[in-house]
Design an enzyme around this catalytic site. Structure first.
Site, PDB file in Angstrom:
ATOM      1  N   HIS A 152      54.412  46.720  47.177  1.00  0.00           N
ATOM      2  CA  HIS A 152      55.673  46.249  46.586  1.00  0.00           C
ATOM      3  C   HIS A 152      55.474  44.899  45.906  1.00  0.00           C
ATOM      4  CE1 HIS A 152      57.592  43.570  49.988  1.00  0.00           C
ATOM      5  NE2 HIS A 152      56.310  43.359  49.913  1.00  0.00           N
TER       6      HIS A 152
ATOM      7  N   CYS B 268      54.650  36.629  47.100  1.00  0.00           N
ATOM      8  CA  CYS B 268      55.195  37.998  47.139  1.00  0.00           C
ATOM      9  C   CYS B 268      55.553  38.492  45.738  1.00  0.00           C
ATOM     10  CB  CYS B 268      56.438  38.066  48.030  1.00  0.00           C
ATOM     11  SG  CYS B 268      56.066  37.656  49.741  1.00  0.00           S
TER      12      CYS B 268
ATOM     13  N   HIS C 178      51.303  43.714  46.096  1.00  0.00           N
ATOM     14  CA  HIS C 178      50.518  43.628  47.330  1.00  0.00           C
ATOM     15  C   HIS C 178      51.110  44.725  48.222  1.00  0.00           C
ATOM     16  CE1 HIS C 178      54.076  41.264  48.182  1.00  0.00           C
ATOM     17  NE2 HIS C 178      53.839  41.416  49.467  1.00  0.00           N
TER      18      HIS C 178
ATOM     19  N   HIS D  21      51.827  46.574  52.512  1.00  0.00           N
ATOM     20  CA  HIS D  21      52.004  46.425  53.962  1.00  0.00           C
ATOM     21  C   HIS D  21      51.857  47.772  54.664  1.00  0.00           C
ATOM     22  CE1 HIS D  21      53.518  42.341  53.541  1.00  0.00           C
ATOM     23  NE2 HIS D  21      54.366  42.735  52.620  1.00  0.00           N
TER      24      HIS D  21
ATOM     25  N   ASP E 293      55.697  56.748  51.909  1.00  0.00           N
ATOM     26  CA  ASP E 293      54.314  56.545  52.355  1.00  0.00           C
ATOM     27  C   ASP E 293      53.319  56.667  51.196  1.00  0.00           C
ATOM     28  OD1 ASP E 293      52.292  56.057  54.216  1.00  0.00           O
ATOM     29  OD2 ASP E 293      51.903  58.196  54.442  1.00  0.00           O
ATOM     30  N   HIS E 294      52.416  55.692  51.120  1.00  0.00           N
ATOM     31  CA  HIS E 294      51.392  55.656  50.064  1.00  0.00           C
ATOM     32  C   HIS E 294      52.042  55.618  48.681  1.00  0.00           C
ATOM     33  CE1 HIS E 294      48.576  56.344  53.316  1.00  0.00           C
ATOM     34  NE2 HIS E 294      47.581  56.074  52.494  1.00  0.00           N
TER      35      HIS E 294
ATOM     36  N   GLU F  84      57.582  44.423  58.687  1.00  0.00           N
ATOM     37  CA  GLU F  84      56.834  44.300  57.425  1.00  0.00           C
ATOM     38  C   GLU F  84      55.411  43.847  57.753  1.00  0.00           C
ATOM     39  OE1 GLU F  84      58.644  42.964  53.414  1.00  0.00           O
ATOM     40  OE2 GLU F  84      57.743  41.172  54.282  1.00  0.00           O
TER      41      GLU F  84
END
Lengths: 135, 135, 135, 135, 135, 135
Positions: free
Chosen positions: E15, E34, E40, E42, E80-81, E125
């Site tokens: 994100h 951020c 980047h 998580h 996801d991914h 997070e």
């Protein structure tokens, strides 16, 4: 068929890192906030690992309960809720860094483990700092 | 450039530690509360570690997904939500101590891993008791 | 100045989820692999939380050691290394789901805690499944 | 008296697994959802372990604070809150699999550690997938 | 007898935090690292908690497997991914901060849970930063 | 749309539980091994939770970095690597039990958080003992 059996334990203790024969300045330069004269402390987590042959009758390398008892008798009674510098004779002339503590613990437990078995001890000083000694 | 790739998995199972040919007294003396005739159980956590060369094309030693599938097929299907003594043939004549379980798991997975790779398996019986086998 | 004091404990047990009066098919449809007739098991982790006023003399809401003793006497002795269905009378006519276990634990501990204090119990059946009861 | 000193650190990064010279189909077949063209990401956890003699004066193998600073300077500044494929030159021509990342990290830190000490690095890509490199 | 049933899940995603209508300077001042334009990522950990009456027949508030399936279908497939900014329509006009993500997740799952039950969602997070929404 | 934002932090400190005006016998009876005159210590883990409206412009309730800075300035500088009894004025006339520490921490942080937000603080004295204060 050598298997490693590991058991976790913990103790809570106070300590201070400094050398008596050094000046305050040098102790502060080397040990920083770990040199606080009034001590600080940690929840130390310990992993004791014994490697040996599985006994074909019991299926055990060492009874985990016996291993827990050895750790209790050799380490927890001596170190838990103590000041490592003032209450524990092992550190009368030895700085209680994680490295020195793990060697002291290894030696105490080594005496109680069969010679045919290997021993490794890991000591967590904080969740992010830990040390390991294999003899 | 040998790198170790590790994958965690888990299974929940019941077991009892005892030797059929021993008396109740001897089983109780050796295995204590783990000898409860009606069984007890654990959330077993497993770490399977494969060491080998990095494939320069894929950047993988082994695809983690393939490793997860091997663990699922060889261990989870066979052990998860089972009674190790009664439902799993591997323990028909073998006491399901953590030490014996980790060797059984290692053998099952060894068959599925390339010969040029090393294999190590760690099994947590509880968060404080665990065993490791490297073959 | 009400503060909540929490203490963790654990016990290892076997169980099976099924209703005696249901057919095998219905038990399998509702409880799936948790219905294995030979049982499976878990490392149950418990968090017992007591909320009350801080005693101004001791600085305690409740002595953590006393709370640990209550959990040991009421829960660990009764449940640890047991088969919940066969060895624990509380579950003779009650399915030992996590939800039912947490209510049973809450009732056992509630009897031992001062009426002016609130009680909450959380029970982990696995690291990913847990339940909470506040009365 | 060689002791291993370990320090944990972490960084958060985005990455994508694919080979530029491969077709989309082949990348998808090999890397699956890790090949998402818009990237995905992880909280990478790092354990850096240095093995050496205890300095008898300080009781340290290496000052944990110095080790934390080396990790910060060599790894966190370079990787944290970055896109490994686009922002980190080390991965311009190297797929940022966990295996390749751990070797890159090992090389960066190896330059900063005394030659008489051994170095091992473990990298968690997720809580269930991790890799280790010992050089 | 209302009990809370909680299930953990996770997804890995990339994100970037920024407002399209703000200048680069303002985005950098508010969102710092951020705001990296290349993203980047998580390992997001999720805890979904449903509070309701225990069904006296099954001993369940909600079948944990059904709850896991709902989380999989509503959240894991979607997030996801993925790149939350580019691949997930929910964040086309909403900054994917942890706060906004947890509200989006809560709304997706709320639609699938019986109205008589309460819902709470917690999103990690990182291991040190997390958010909770109760509706 | 009130969301709770939580941030973890930690500090290492020594302490002793005793009342100056009590006899040694009474201190020992009430505080047991926590009354060691030479102190013991802990790795205290802290979770600070702020509940408030999401700012629609930033998507934040409170910037996690700001919250981390507040914890650092108010708690870590004051408590980390300190002897709570001897080095921290807050405990000059207050026994540093977990209950009293969490109230002191809550008051220090309450001053720095906007009045429209709620505050909750959880303090782990060990991994198995923790306390929570909501004001």
């Amino acid at each position: 068929m050598r298997v490693t059996v590991s058991r976790k334990a913990h103790f809570n203790a106070a300590h201070r890192l400094y050398r008596r024969e050094w000046s305050d300045e040098r102790n502060q330069a080397v040990f920083g906030k770990c040199n606080n004269p009034n001590f600080h402390g940690h929840n130390y987590e310990l992993i004791v690992s014994v490697t040996g042959e599985i006994n074909p009758e019991t299926g055990y390398v060492i009874d985990m309960k016996d291993l827990a008892d050895i750790i209790f008798e050799e380490v927890e009674i001596a170190f838990d809720h103590k000041n490592l510098n003032l209450d524990v004779p092992d550190f009368e002339n030895l700085i209680p860094t994680a490295e020195n503590i793990v060697v002291v613990v290894w030696n105490k437990i080594r005496n109680r483990i069969d010679n045919s078995n290997d021993l490794e001890v890991t000591l967590y000083e904080t969740p992010r700092n830990f040390v390991t000694f294999k003899g």
